[in-house]
Design a protein around this motif. Structure first.
Motif, PDB file in Angstrom:
ATOM      1  N   ARG A  31       6.605  -1.081  -1.698  1.00  0.00           N
ATOM      2  CA  ARG A  31       6.284  -1.439  -3.095  1.00  0.00           C
ATOM      3  C   ARG A  31       5.220  -0.747  -3.816  1.00  0.00           C
ATOM      4  O   ARG A  31       3.894  -1.572  -3.502  1.00  0.00           O
ATOM      5  CB  ARG A  31       6.290  -3.023  -3.222  1.00  0.00           C
ATOM      6  CG  ARG A  31       6.495  -3.691  -4.618  1.00  0.00           C
ATOM      7  CD  ARG A  31       6.086  -5.295  -4.637  1.00  0.00           C
ATOM      8  NE  ARG A  31       7.396  -5.623  -3.912  1.00  0.00           N
ATOM      9  CZ  ARG A  31       8.729  -6.194  -4.268  1.00  0.00           C
ATOM     10  NH1 ARG A  31       8.775  -5.929  -5.656  1.00  0.00           N
ATOM     11  NH2 ARG A  31       9.562  -6.601  -3.592  1.00  0.00           N
ATOM     12  N   PHE A  32       5.005   0.199  -4.408  1.00  0.00           N
ATOM     13  CA  PHE A  32       3.728   0.948  -5.197  1.00  0.00           C
ATOM     14  C   PHE A  32       2.810   1.056  -3.992  1.00  0.00           C
ATOM     15  O   PHE A  32       1.788   0.886  -4.094  1.00  0.00           O
ATOM     16  CB  PHE A  32       3.124  -0.279  -6.117  1.00  0.00           C
ATOM     17  CG  PHE A  32       4.095  -1.029  -7.191  1.00  0.00           C
ATOM     18  CD1 PHE A  32       5.071  -0.271  -7.922  1.00  0.00           C
ATOM     19  CD2 PHE A  32       4.248  -2.267  -7.412  1.00  0.00           C
ATOM     20  CE1 PHE A  32       5.836  -0.451  -8.814  1.00  0.00           C
ATOM     21  CE2 PHE A  32       5.083  -2.834  -7.986  1.00  0.00           C
ATOM     22  CZ  PHE A  32       6.027  -1.982  -8.991  1.00  0.00           C
ATOM     23  N   LEU A  47      14.644  -6.618 -11.463  1.00  0.00           N
ATOM     24  CA  LEU A  47      14.439  -5.492 -10.499  1.00  0.00           C
ATOM     25  C   LEU A  47      14.900  -6.238  -9.038  1.00  0.00           C
ATOM     26  O   LEU A  47      15.401  -5.462  -8.187  1.00  0.00           O
ATOM     27  CB  LEU A  47      13.015  -5.396 -10.551  1.00  0.00           C
ATOM     28  CG  LEU A  47      12.156  -4.633  -9.398  1.00  0.00           C
ATOM     29  CD1 LEU A  47      12.797  -3.261  -9.283  1.00  0.00           C
ATOM     30  CD2 LEU A  47      10.787  -4.684  -9.474  1.00  0.00           C
ATOM     31  N   LEU A  75      14.120   3.006  -8.416  1.00  0.00           N
ATOM     32  CA  LEU A  75      14.212   2.350  -7.005  1.00  0.00           C
ATOM     33  C   LEU A  75      14.876   3.608  -6.269  1.00  0.00           C
ATOM     34  O   LEU A  75      16.018   4.209  -6.616  1.00  0.00           O
ATOM     35  CB  LEU A  75      14.961   1.386  -7.071  1.00  0.00           C
ATOM     36  CG  LEU A  75      14.549  -0.011  -7.720  1.00  0.00           C
ATOM     37  CD1 LEU A  75      15.765  -1.222  -7.513  1.00  0.00           C
ATOM     38  CD2 LEU A  75      13.307  -0.464  -7.411  1.00  0.00           C
ATOM     39  N   TYR A 117      10.946   0.737 -13.802  1.00  0.00           N
ATOM     40  CA  TYR A 117      10.860   1.046 -12.264  1.00  0.00           C
ATOM     41  C   TYR A 117      11.984   1.994 -12.164  1.00  0.00           C
ATOM     42  O   TYR A 117      13.041   2.180 -12.438  1.00  0.00           O
ATOM     43  CB  TYR A 117      11.053  -0.088 -11.519  1.00  0.00           C
ATOM     44  CG  TYR A 117      10.098  -1.389 -11.711  1.00  0.00           C
ATOM     45  CD1 TYR A 117       8.792  -1.696 -11.357  1.00  0.00           C
ATOM     46  CD2 TYR A 117      10.809  -2.329 -12.840  1.00  0.00           C
ATOM     47  CE1 TYR A 117       8.213  -2.669 -11.736  1.00  0.00           C
ATOM     48  CE2 TYR A 117       9.901  -3.356 -13.313  1.00  0.00           C
ATOM     49  CZ  TYR A 117       8.662  -3.301 -12.537  1.00  0.00           C
ATOM     50  OH  TYR A 117       7.866  -4.628 -13.232  1.00  0.00           O
ATOM     51  N   ILE A 121      10.070   0.987  -4.596  1.00  0.00           N
ATOM     52  CA  ILE A 121       9.825   0.648  -5.663  1.00  0.00           C
ATOM     53  C   ILE A 121       8.540   1.311  -6.400  1.00  0.00           C
ATOM     54  O   ILE A 121       7.544   1.313  -5.893  1.00  0.00           O
ATOM     55  CB  ILE A 121       9.412  -0.878  -5.709  1.00  0.00           C
ATOM     56  CG1 ILE A 121      10.574  -1.528  -5.102  1.00  0.00           C
ATOM     57  CG2 ILE A 121       9.172  -1.203  -7.137  1.00  0.00           C
ATOM     58  CD1 ILE A 121      10.203  -1.921  -3.777  1.00  0.00           C
ATOM     59  N   ASP A 122       8.931   2.168  -7.290  1.00  0.00           N
ATOM     60  CA  ASP A 122       7.941   3.177  -7.911  1.00  0.00           C
ATOM     61  C   ASP A 122       7.995   2.780  -9.392  1.00  0.00           C
ATOM     62  O   ASP A 122       8.970   2.154 -10.099  1.00  0.00           O
ATOM     63  CB  ASP A 122       8.581   4.470  -7.747  1.00  0.00           C
ATOM     64  CG  ASP A 122       7.460   5.435  -8.032  1.00  0.00           C
ATOM     65  OD1 ASP A 122       6.655   5.238  -8.325  1.00  0.00           O
ATOM     66  OD2 ASP A 122       7.692   6.892  -7.574  1.00  0.00           O
ATOM     67  N   ASN A 123       7.052   3.370 -10.023  1.00  0.00           N
ATOM     68  CA  ASN A 123       6.862   3.276 -11.467  1.00  0.00           C
ATOM     69  C   ASN A 123       7.781   4.332 -12.192  1.00  0.00           C
ATOM     70  O   ASN A 123       7.858   5.463 -11.689  1.00  0.00           O
ATOM     71  CB  ASN A 123       5.247   3.544 -11.923  1.00  0.00           C
ATOM     72  CG  ASN A 123       4.529   2.307 -11.441  1.00  0.00           C
ATOM     73  OD1 ASN A 123       4.801   1.369 -11.699  1.00  0.00           O
ATOM     74  ND2 ASN A 123       3.599   2.729 -11.006  1.00  0.00           N
ATOM     75  N   ASP A 124       8.401   3.883 -13.164  1.00  0.00           N
ATOM     76  CA  ASP A 124       9.136   4.969 -14.100  1.00  0.00           C
ATOM     77  C   ASP A 124       7.953   5.632 -14.955  1.00  0.00           C
ATOM     78  O   ASP A 124       7.462   4.785 -15.459  1.00  0.00           O
ATOM     79  CB  ASP A 124      10.308   4.217 -14.950  1.00  0.00           C
ATOM     80  CG  ASP A 124      11.072   5.224 -15.582  1.00  0.00           C
ATOM     81  OD1 ASP A 124      10.719   6.393 -15.961  1.00  0.00           O
ATOM     82  OD2 ASP A 124      12.294   4.968 -15.937  1.00  0.00           O
ATOM     83  N   ILE A 156       5.438  -9.599 -12.755  1.00  0.00           N
ATOM     84  CA  ILE A 156       6.482  -8.426 -12.673  1.00  0.00           C
ATOM     85  C   ILE A 156       7.785  -8.946 -12.554  1.00  0.00           C
ATOM     86  O   ILE A 156       8.027 -10.040 -11.728  1.00  0.00           O
ATOM     87  CB  ILE A 156       6.097  -7.977 -11.520  1.00  0.00           C
ATOM     88  CG1 ILE A 156       5.062  -6.745 -11.367  1.00  0.00           C
ATOM     89  CG2 ILE A 156       7.503  -7.011 -10.948  1.00  0.00           C
ATOM     90  CD1 ILE A 156       4.720  -6.167 -10.264  1.00  0.00           C
ATOM     91  N   ASP A 157       8.708  -8.503 -13.548  1.00  0.00           N
ATOM     92  CA  ASP A 157      10.120  -8.820 -13.364  1.00  0.00           C
ATOM     93  C   ASP A 157      10.524 -10.130 -13.348  1.00  0.00           C
ATOM     94  O   ASP A 157      11.230 -10.868 -12.636  1.00  0.00           O
ATOM     95  CB  ASP A 157      10.572  -8.335 -12.119  1.00  0.00           C
ATOM     96  CG  ASP A 157      12.165  -8.226 -12.063  1.00  0.00           C
ATOM     97  OD1 ASP A 157      12.635  -7.816 -13.167  1.00  0.00           O
ATOM     98  OD2 ASP A 157      12.834  -8.620 -10.982  1.00  0.00           O
ATOM     99  N   TYR A 163       8.410  -2.453 -18.876  1.00  0.00           N
ATOM    100  CA  TYR A 163       8.173  -1.799 -17.670  1.00  0.00           C
ATOM    101  C   TYR A 163       9.429  -1.288 -16.863  1.00  0.00           C
ATOM    102  O   TYR A 163      10.111  -1.980 -16.427  1.00  0.00           O
ATOM    103  CB  TYR A 163       7.306  -2.707 -16.708  1.00  0.00           C
ATOM    104  CG  TYR A 163       6.426  -2.365 -15.581  1.00  0.00           C
ATOM    105  CD1 TYR A 163       6.885  -1.263 -14.829  1.00  0.00           C
ATOM    106  CD2 TYR A 163       5.314  -3.116 -15.150  1.00  0.00           C
ATOM    107  CE1 TYR A 163       5.987  -0.817 -13.860  1.00  0.00           C
ATOM    108  CE2 TYR A 163       4.670  -2.279 -14.145  1.00  0.00           C
ATOM    109  CZ  TYR A 163       4.992  -1.520 -13.550  1.00  0.00           C
ATOM    110  OH  TYR A 163       4.146  -0.855 -12.587  1.00  0.00           O
TER     111      TYR A 163
END
Length: 234
Positions: free
Chosen positions: A110-111, A32, A228, A226, A142-145, A26-27, A224
């Motif tokens: 986070r997720f 992020l 926020l 995200y 912290i969510d998924n776009d 991730i990132d 990916y």
């Protein structure tokens, strides 16, 4: 003993070691992470990692005055407690945070839990976060776009996308709660093709993962996005 309303994750709880590989991808450019620091700085402050899982991110918060990880899955607690650093790890959940009133400056989720969709309203957890936050404290989710990036395309191709409502459902829900949403485009970058394949098969139905892999035979990374969601306690 787990909480009666707790639903075990289908990724980390199934294979914590593979989920560590996923987290490590991730990132890597740090886009992020820089936004997290900008939106709610934690150096010298008290930070809560809510839904910390096996504790992968706990060592990253060493500049905080105090770090607490809260996790509902009892099978992951010892893994989190074995991480380097000074974090304490407690058994709890978003609706049952085992901390005093007004004791935390910054909460990261986070997720975990705060994914509003047509079948789930996370308001009880937001009320509980409000209880433990100090006045002026911040929750950053912290969510998924679900709109931008290749990861969003995988989400849209997955069968559970139907429960998420329209693409902007989560963003609209957080706006209704007074939160600000910051989109961040970053990436998943894996050390090997085998790691990428294993993680895609962990996170997505096999046909969805295999279709993407066939279409991108030489890739070890994907874009990916995200979201926020930052919510402040008055």
């Amino acid at each position: 003993m787990d909480f009666p309303d707790f639903v075990r994750a289908g990724n980390q709880a199934v294979d914590p070691a593979l989920y560590d590989i996923e987290n490590g991808a991730i990132d890597r450019p740090g886009v992020l992470w820089s936004e997290l620091v900008r939106l709610a700085p934690w150096p010298g402050r008290v930070l809560l990692d809510l839904g910390c899982g096996s504790g992968f991110w706990l060592p990253r918060y060493q500049e905080a005055a105090e770090v607490t990880g809260v996790e509902p899955d009892s099978s992951l607690l010892d893994l989190a407690r074995d991480r380097p650093g000074h974090a304490q790890v407690l058994h709890g959940s978003a609706e049952h945070i085992p901390l005093p009133d007004e004791s935390v400056d910054v909460v990261h989720a986070r997720f975990a839990y705060f994914f509003p969709h047509t079948d789930f309203d996370p308001t009880p957890g937001l009320v509980e976060v409000s209880r433990v936050l100090k006045p002026g404290g911040k929750l950053v989710v912290i969510d998924n776009d679900t709109e931008e990036g290749e990861f969003a395309d995988l989400l849209k191709a997955s069968p559970w996308a139907a429960t998420q409502g329209q693409d902007t459902y989560a963003r609209d829900w957080w706006t209704s709660k007074g939160a600000d949403t910051t989109p961040v485009m970053s990436s998943w970058e894996f050390d090997s093709r085998a790691d990428l394949e294993a993680v895609l098969h962990l996170e997505f139905p096999r046909d969805v993962a295999d279709n993407w892999l066939r279409a991108h035979p030489d890739r070890v990374c994907l874009s990916y996005g995200y979201l926020l969601h930052t919510w402040s306690r008055d």
